[in-house]
Design an enzyme around this catalytic site. Structure first.
Site, PDB file in Angstrom:
ATOM      1  N   ARG A  17      59.980  69.659  85.161  1.00  0.00           N
ATOM      2  CA  ARG A  17      60.967  70.125  84.189  1.00  0.00           C
ATOM      3  C   ARG A  17      61.941  71.155  84.766  1.00  0.00           C
ATOM      4  O   ARG A  17      62.961  71.448  84.164  1.00  0.00           O
ATOM      5  CB  ARG A  17      60.248  70.709  82.967  1.00  0.00           C
ATOM      6  CG  ARG A  17      59.747  69.645  82.000  1.00  0.00           C
ATOM      7  CD  ARG A  17      58.975  70.253  80.867  1.00  0.00           C
ATOM      8  NE  ARG A  17      57.624  70.643  81.283  1.00  0.00           N
ATOM      9  CZ  ARG A  17      56.784  71.328  80.502  1.00  0.00           C
ATOM     10  NH1 ARG A  17      57.154  71.711  79.295  1.00  0.00           N
ATOM     11  NH2 ARG A  17      55.577  71.630  80.938  1.00  0.00           N
TER      12      ARG A  17
ATOM     13  N   THR B 285      44.314  70.680  86.826  1.00  0.00           N
ATOM     14  CA  THR B 285      43.953  72.012  87.324  1.00  0.00           C
ATOM     15  C   THR B 285      42.511  72.070  87.812  1.00  0.00           C
ATOM     16  O   THR B 285      42.203  72.789  88.768  1.00  0.00           O
ATOM     17  CB  THR B 285      44.174  73.038  86.209  1.00  0.00           C
ATOM     18  OG1 THR B 285      43.517  72.579  85.012  1.00  0.00           O
ATOM     19  CG2 THR B 285      45.657  73.203  85.917  1.00  0.00           C
TER      20      THR B 285
ATOM     21  N   GLU C 224      43.334  71.582  74.800  1.00  0.00           N
ATOM     22  CA  GLU C 224      44.706  71.473  75.293  1.00  0.00           C
ATOM     23  C   GLU C 224      45.624  71.007  74.165  1.00  0.00           C
ATOM     24  O   GLU C 224      45.207  70.236  73.284  1.00  0.00           O
ATOM     25  CB  GLU C 224      44.781  70.494  76.464  1.00  0.00           C
ATOM     26  CG  GLU C 224      44.070  70.945  77.716  1.00  0.00           C
ATOM     27  CD  GLU C 224      44.785  72.075  78.408  1.00  0.00           C
ATOM     28  OE1 GLU C 224      45.935  72.366  78.055  1.00  0.00           O
ATOM     29  OE2 GLU C 224      44.180  72.685  79.315  1.00  0.00           O
TER      30      GLU C 224
ATOM     31  N   ASN D 210      44.827  80.174  75.374  1.00  0.00           N
ATOM     32  CA  ASN D 210      44.225  80.372  76.687  1.00  0.00           C
ATOM     33  C   ASN D 210      45.330  80.761  77.671  1.00  0.00           C
ATOM     34  O   ASN D 210      46.303  80.032  77.838  1.00  0.00           O
ATOM     35  CB  ASN D 210      43.536  79.088  77.142  1.00  0.00           C
ATOM     36  CG  ASN D 210      43.019  79.174  78.554  1.00  0.00           C
ATOM     37  OD1 ASN D 210      42.651  80.247  79.021  1.00  0.00           O
ATOM     38  ND2 ASN D 210      42.990  78.037  79.241  1.00  0.00           N
TER      39      ASN D 210
ATOM     40  N   ASN E 218      57.841  76.741  83.172  1.00  0.00           N
ATOM     41  CA  ASN E 218      57.902  75.283  83.313  1.00  0.00           C
ATOM     42  C   ASN E 218      59.319  74.749  83.355  1.00  0.00           C
ATOM     43  O   ASN E 218      59.532  73.613  83.767  1.00  0.00           O
ATOM     44  CB  ASN E 218      57.137  74.615  82.164  1.00  0.00           C
ATOM     45  CG  ASN E 218      55.642  74.883  82.242  1.00  0.00           C
ATOM     46  OD1 ASN E 218      55.011  74.617  83.256  1.00  0.00           O
ATOM     47  ND2 ASN E 218      55.093  75.467  81.179  1.00  0.00           N
TER      48      ASN E 218
ATOM     49  N   TYR F 124      91.795  97.145 106.734  1.00  0.00           N
ATOM     50  CA  TYR F 124      90.689  96.308 107.196  1.00  0.00           C
ATOM     51  C   TYR F 124      90.237  96.805 108.565  1.00  0.00           C
ATOM     52  O   TYR F 124      91.049  96.915 109.496  1.00  0.00           O
ATOM     53  CB  TYR F 124      91.100  94.842 107.313  1.00  0.00           C
ATOM     54  CG  TYR F 124      90.084  94.026 108.084  1.00  0.00           C
ATOM     55  CD1 TYR F 124      88.844  93.719 107.522  1.00  0.00           C
ATOM     56  CD2 TYR F 124      90.343  93.587 109.383  1.00  0.00           C
ATOM     57  CE1 TYR F 124      87.896  92.999 108.228  1.00  0.00           C
ATOM     58  CE2 TYR F 124      89.407  92.864 110.096  1.00  0.00           C
ATOM     59  CZ  TYR F 124      88.183  92.574 109.519  1.00  0.00           C
ATOM     60  OH  TYR F 124      87.243  91.861 110.227  1.00  0.00           O
TER      61      TYR F 124
ATOM     62  N   ASN G 277      91.532 109.952 110.335  1.00  0.00           N
ATOM     63  CA  ASN G 277      92.236 109.464 109.145  1.00  0.00           C
ATOM     64  C   ASN G 277      92.879 108.120 109.473  1.00  0.00           C
ATOM     65  O   ASN G 277      93.651 108.009 110.428  1.00  0.00           O
ATOM     66  CB  ASN G 277      93.309 110.444 108.695  1.00  0.00           C
ATOM     67  CG  ASN G 277      94.024 109.940 107.449  1.00  0.00           C
ATOM     68  OD1 ASN G 277      93.518 110.059 106.349  1.00  0.00           O
ATOM     69  ND2 ASN G 277      95.201 109.346 107.632  1.00  0.00           N
TER      70      ASN G 277
ATOM     71  N   ASN H 271      90.735  91.818 115.249  1.00  0.00           N
ATOM     72  CA  ASN H 271      89.548  91.712 116.097  1.00  0.00           C
ATOM     73  C   ASN H 271      89.261  90.301 116.593  1.00  0.00           C
ATOM     74  O   ASN H 271      88.475  90.116 117.521  1.00  0.00           O
ATOM     75  CB  ASN H 271      88.321  92.233 115.343  1.00  0.00           C
ATOM     76  CG  ASN H 271      88.135  91.558 113.991  1.00  0.00           C
ATOM     77  OD1 ASN H 271      89.104  91.226 113.318  1.00  0.00           O
ATOM     78  ND2 ASN H 271      86.907  91.358 113.580  1.00  0.00           N
TER      79      ASN H 271
ATOM     80  N   ALA I 181     103.778 105.324 112.284  1.00  0.00           N
ATOM     81  CA  ALA I 181     103.757 104.277 111.267  1.00  0.00           C
ATOM     82  C   ALA I 181     104.374 102.993 111.815  1.00  0.00           C
ATOM     83  O   ALA I 181     105.315 103.020 112.605  1.00  0.00           O
ATOM     84  CB  ALA I 181     104.522 104.741 110.028  1.00  0.00           C
TER      85      ALA I 181
END
Length: 782
Positions: free
Chosen positions: A33, A96, A171, A186, A241, A379, A390, A399, A436
């Site tokens: 399921r 089981t 069950e 149970n 389940n 970046y 700075n 890079n 700059a």
């Protein structure tokens, strides 16, 4: 003090519960399921697979041995156990009871045997300890864990006598209607006495509706006292389940985690919108704001402020730091650091104490020294930045050189002005300054100033010329039915949507065209290839051209990504037509003023038109793709002598050797003999052609190259005609990959992992833009 968010997963061993305890974890269920390829017990709850939650609860018993029953058809379960227990296979899922029976005689101790499920992540270790203690005190042969639920559907019911004495487990699938109304269930957790369990297991039968061996029937078969222990919190017994139950378990577990953190001194301002994994650690007096997700093995120090809208994944944040509206993955942040808002720290990032990362900043695999600042819009990748540096707005490290990542080093107290670009590898010394708008392409000595801005120029009369260009006719992009996806991509690249046009079919198969908007005086570009079905696409091209001419379009350019009938550009024997010339005449007669074509089969076809033709080539796409392959010993191969010029151009750009294959054709699309001319032994052969039709030639070429000792064979072509069974032939040939462009659409039934598609949309869009603006098209290929 840091506290662990996990609910009791790392408890100390206790000698009181030791004494031959065996824990059996049932983890072999199919989990149908869940509708998942992942084994059910490996689906995570709060960042940890369900099975590991069960094993963590079992550790509270300090067992002598832990046995995990697994399904050998499910990959990954044994690896997830990772030595915390011994796995035994249940090859057939017969219930089981059958699963428990897989425990071998060597591990069947006479002492306590605790059985739990691998899909019950909410079960607490404390509950198991109480179950075992009650079992030992009672002297029972088996002690069951029960729960009283408001909604007991799916669970086995506990049947009791009128005096409340345990009578049986039934069950749900075998229960009568009255029995299904019982709310005590149970929990599927048992403490057996081994000397009573194993003999009873031998008597187990599968006489029930499911024909399975129920573990619950073992309780009935045991000849001894049956005891029950009620769990205080009914949510502990929730079994998983399906995905809805998984989501509910996730919600409950995260609530537990948040409750524990809040008890231990962490402020969670809105638990409903805060998500923290089990293995996360958060220091006292830290504040977690709404819409924050902290996952993996993340560690947050004391007095931190995290969020709102922040994601931490496998990251460490030092004391007193503030992370706001940011994304951190495998990053390390020291004390008193601020990050955000709207910033991203990628794997390998290390920020020293007092660093300040501002708005819209991305850092990857970089170390930033104490007291440094990257305030905004920058970046840094593969960088080592010293202390008290700075970094001005708009600065980046370039890079990646197309082959590998390179490092940028910036020394202590350097001052980096706005819009500085570092072309790595490069080093800037301590106390250096960049002006700059500087491109730093070589090392800057300590204490120096680097200036690399270009000289400003004044262009007289520019505004008038720019305004004049705006008076050009409007650009209109239209498309027939041959390749709508390519048309859409070209429109996106141009920023010009495809103009609406309706192509309809009469009952007898004839076409009709309705152009929705006026095109009077417009500069119209009509995209219509002549791929399969060739004749229908040609007729459609002719009709649309005629409609545009009669609608008074200012200029009509036919953009033909693939030109059909191009292989009949000359007479090869008596009474042959020259179909390529005929098509050119009809296109011109129908109303085209100009043609943009891509990789014509023969360059001479340009001369068949009496109107301008811009002949584009996908050569740059192919060259770039080959370069990215980084083949250690490549050779460029032409599949025939006629393609030698094309291959020579590609090889020249890449500085590679060439080879070609001689072939003889007794008739069209049939090759009878192929021989390799040139050295290919021990080399990676890259075959370049203009189109792939039936694939027969390339299959033969690949075999011939392999026979001559080529290490690998790849095929690159502009046009993927792929007629008939071409795909089947090619994918079964000794070819690593086939690379084509989207000049011809590839139907879904012909798509295959071996076939890769490069898009020519950017190339065609730029050609259209240049034609519209009366700029050179040939400069595209310089």
């Amino acid at each position: 003090m840091r506290v662990n968010a996990s609910a009791g997963s790392k408890q100390a061993h206790s000698s009181e519960t030791r004494g031959g305890v065996t824990v059996v974890v049932l983890a072999a269920g199919n989990g149908i399921r869940m509708n998942s390829r992942i084994p059910k017990v490996l689906h995570p709850v709060a960042g940890r697979p369900m099975l590991l939650w069960s094993l963590a609860a079992a550790r509270a018993l300090d067992p002598e041995r832990t046995i995990v029953v697994t399904n050998p058809k499910q990959d990954g379960v044994t690896a997830a156990v990772n030595g915390e227990g011994q796995t035994v296979p249940q090859r057939d899922q017969l219930g089981t009871g059958h699963a428990l029976a897989q425990v071998s005689a060597d591990h069947r101790s006479l002492g306590p045997v605790v059985v739990i499920y691998g899909d019950a992540p909410l079960l607490r270790g404390e509950t198991l300890k109480r179950l075992l203690e009650e079992h030992r005190k009672s002297g029972a042969s088996v002690t069951l864990l029960t729960a009283t639920l408001d909604e007991p559907t799916g669970y086995g019911r506990i049947l009791r006598s009128r005096t409340g004495v345990f009578r049986a487990i039934v069950e749900e699938k075998d229960a009568a209607d009255a029995e299904r109304d019982i709310r005590e269930v149970n929990a599927g957790v048992y403490a057996f006495t081994g000397k009573d369990l194993w003999p009873a297991l031998l008597k187990l039968e599968n006489k029930n509706r499911a024909a399975e061996y129920y573990l619950t029937d073992v309780v009935r078969l045991i000849k001894g006292k049956v005891n029950t222990v009620a769990v205080e919190d009914g949510t502990e017994v929730l079994g998983i389940n399906d995905r809805r139950q998984l989501a509910e378990a996730e919600r409950l577990m995260r609530q537990r985690i948040l409750d524990k953190l809040m008890r231990d001194g962490v402020t969670i301002t809105d638990p409903n919108t805060t998500f923290i994994d089990a293995d996360v650690e958060v220091g006292t007096d830290s504040v977690i704001h709404p819409f924050t997700t902290i996952t993996g093995a993340s560690v947050v120090g004391e007095d931190c402020v995290i969020g709102p809208m922040t994601q931490l994944r496998d990251s460490t944040v030092g004391d007193g730091s503030r992370i706001e509206r940011a994304h951190l993955e495998k990053a390390t942040v020291a004390a008193n650091v601020t990050v955000g808002p709207f910033s991203r720290l990628r794997p390998g990032t290390e920020l020293a104490e007092g660093v300040r990362i501002g708005t819209h900043t991305e850092i990857k695999n970089s170390k930033i020294g104490a007291g440094s600042a990257v305030p905004h819009f920058s970046y840094l990748g593969d960088a080592v930045v010293g202390a008290n540096v700075n970094i001005g707005a708009g600065s980046i490290t370039a890079n990646w050189d197309g082959f590998e990542k390179n490092q940028t080093e910036i020394g202590d107290r350097a001052y980096i002005s706005c819009d500085t670009i570092f072309v790595a590898p490069v080093r800037v010394g301590s106390d250096a300054t960049t002006a700059a708008d500087t491109v730093v392409s070589k090392d800057v000595p300590a204490g120096s100033l680097a200036i690399g801005r270009p000289e400003m120029k004044i262009v007289e009369g520019y505004t008038a010329r720019r305004r004049a260009r705006r008076k050009r006719p409007d650009l209109r992009l239209l498309a027939g039915e041959s390749n709508p996806e390519l048309a859409r991509k070209i429109g996106e690249a141009l920023g010009e949507p495809v103009s609406p046009m309706r192509v309809t079919h009469f009952a007898d198969g004839e076409y009709d065209v309705k152009i929705a908007d006026s095109v009077r005086g417009a500069d119209v570009f009509l995209l219509q290839g002549t791929c399969q079905p060739v004749s229908e696409n040609l007729i459609q091209l002719f009709i649309i051209l005629d409609a545009l001419r009669r609608a008074s379009a200012g200029r009509v350019t036919a953009v033909i990504p693939y030109y059909g009938y191009a292989r009949k550009e000359k007479k090869t024997q008596a009474r042959d037509p020259i179909s390529a010339k005929l098509m050119a005449d009809i296109i011109t007669l129908a109303g085209a003023n100009r043609v943009i074509a891509l990789d014509l089969h023969a360059d001479a076809i340009q001369g068949f038109f009496d109107i301008p033709v811009d002949h584009l080539t996908a050569e740059k796409l192919i060259v770039d793709y080959i370069r990215k392959l980084r083949l250690p010993n490549a050779v460029v191969v032409s599949p025939d002598i006629g393609g030698a010029k094309r291959v020579g151009d590609v090889a020249r750009h890449l500085d590679l050797p060439i080879a070609f294959v001689y072939k003889r054709r007794p008739k069209d699309d049939v090759v009878s003999e192929q021989r390799v001319v040139g050295e290919v032994a021990g080399m990676d052969a890259v075959v370049v052609d203009d189109l792939i039709s039936t694939g027969g030639t390339l299959v033969g070429v690949s075999k011939a190259l392999r026979a001559e000792g080529a290490t690998s064979v790849r095929v690159l072509a502009t046009h993927g005609v792929l007629a008939g069974s071409a795909v089947e032939k090619l994918v079964n040939a000794p070819i690593e990959e086939i690379v084509i462009t989207d000049s011809i659409p590839l139907p879904a039934d012909k798509q295959h992992p071996k076939i890769k598609i490069l898009s020519v949309a950017p190339l065609l869009a730029e050609a259209i833009r240049r034609v519209h603006e009366d700029r050179s098209v040939s400069e595209l290929f310089k």
